[in-house]
Write a protein that holds these residues in place. Structure first.
Motif, mmCIF file in Angstrom:
data_model
loop_
_atom_site.group_PDB
_atom_site.id
_atom_site.type_symbol
_atom_site.label_atom_id
_atom_site.label_comp_id
_atom_site.label_asym_id
_atom_site.label_seq_id
_atom_site.Cartn_x
_atom_site.Cartn_y
_atom_site.Cartn_z
ATOM 1 N N GLN A 91 -33.346 -43.529 1.212
ATOM 2 C CA GLN A 91 -33.341 -44.980 1.327
ATOM 3 C C GLN A 91 -33.307 -45.464 2.770
ATOM 4 O O GLN A 91 -33.908 -46.480 3.097
ATOM 5 N N CYS A 92 -32.625 -44.737 3.636
ATOM 6 C CA CYS A 92 -32.571 -45.145 5.044
ATOM 7 C C CYS A 92 -33.959 -45.137 5.660
ATOM 8 O O CYS A 92 -34.321 -46.031 6.420
ATOM 9 N N GLN A 93 -34.765 -44.130 5.325
ATOM 10 C CA GLN A 93 -36.129 -44.067 5.843
ATOM 11 C C GLN A 93 -36.966 -45.229 5.314
ATOM 12 O O GLN A 93 -37.819 -45.754 6.019
ATOM 13 N N GLN A 94 -36.713 -45.629 4.083
ATOM 14 C CA GLN A 94 -37.485 -46.707 3.466
ATOM 15 C C GLN A 94 -37.252 -48.052 4.144
ATOM 16 O O GLN A 94 -38.158 -48.865 4.232
ATOM 17 N N VAL A 95 -36.023 -48.284 4.620
ATOM 18 C CA VAL A 95 -35.698 -49.591 5.200
ATOM 19 C C VAL A 95 -35.778 -49.636 6.722
ATOM 20 O O VAL A 95 -35.769 -50.712 7.297
ATOM 21 N N CYS A 96 -35.871 -48.505 7.373
ATOM 22 C CA CYS A 96 -35.877 -48.467 8.839
ATOM 23 C C CYS A 96 -37.135 -49.128 9.408
ATOM 24 O O CYS A 96 -38.249 -48.671 9.144
ATOM 25 N N CYS A 109 -29.843 -49.519 7.732
ATOM 26 C CA CYS A 109 -29.735 -48.208 7.086
ATOM 27 C C CYS A 109 -28.340 -47.925 6.528
ATOM 28 O O CYS A 109 -28.205 -47.347 5.450
ATOM 29 N N GLU A 110 -27.323 -48.314 7.251
ATOM 30 C CA GLU A 110 -25.952 -47.961 6.860
ATOM 31 C C GLU A 110 -25.599 -48.387 5.432
ATOM 32 O O GLU A 110 -25.120 -47.569 4.641
ATOM 33 N N PRO A 111 -25.822 -49.640 5.044
ATOM 34 C CA PRO A 111 -25.449 -50.023 3.681
ATOM 35 C C PRO A 111 -26.333 -49.407 2.595
ATOM 36 O O PRO A 111 -25.945 -49.393 1.420
ATOM 37 N N GLU A 112 -27.488 -48.864 2.969
ATOM 38 C CA GLU A 112 -28.391 -48.264 1.984
ATOM 39 C C GLU A 112 -28.003 -46.841 1.612
ATOM 40 O O GLU A 112 -28.428 -46.335 0.583
ATOM 41 N N CYS A 113 -27.177 -46.182 2.431
ATOM 42 C CA CYS A 113 -26.830 -44.779 2.187
ATOM 43 C C CYS A 113 -25.813 -44.657 1.051
ATOM 44 O O CYS A 113 -24.672 -45.095 1.192
ATOM 45 N N PRO A 114 -26.203 -44.039 -0.065
ATOM 46 C CA PRO A 114 -25.289 -43.929 -1.202
ATOM 47 C C PRO A 114 -24.136 -42.950 -0.970
ATOM 48 O O PRO A 114 -23.141 -42.991 -1.691
#
Length: 83
Positions: free
Chosen positions: A49-54, A15-20
């Protein structure tokens, strides 16, 4: 509303790298979201995006921090310097 990460977090680090907005960081035990920086990706993407990749679905809305889409957009404009 901003989002929050629950105790179900497995510290997978996706999630961390996905957060703009840079709102996600490693906390003492699990990742955490800074509500002052979280816009639910409003202004950047259609969905958080964090929800999408979690992989464990541990990033719900933070009911304690209710914000409208307009408030999230205003926050986005301030964070990105476009205000």
């Amino acid at each position: 509303m901003s989002l929050k990460i629950t105790d179900d977090c497995i510290n997978c680090d996706v999630c961390e790298p996905e957060c703009p907005n840079g709102a996600i960081s490693q906390g003492e035990e699990i990742y955490v979201i800074d509500p002052n920086l979280c816009t639910e990706c409003v202004g950047h993407y259609d969905e958080p995006q964090c929800q999408q990749v979690c992989p464990v679905d541990c990033i719900p809305l933070d009911e304690a921090r209710v914000e409208t889409r307009e408030q999230l957009m205003s926050k986005y404009l301030i964070i990105t310097g476009k205000a």
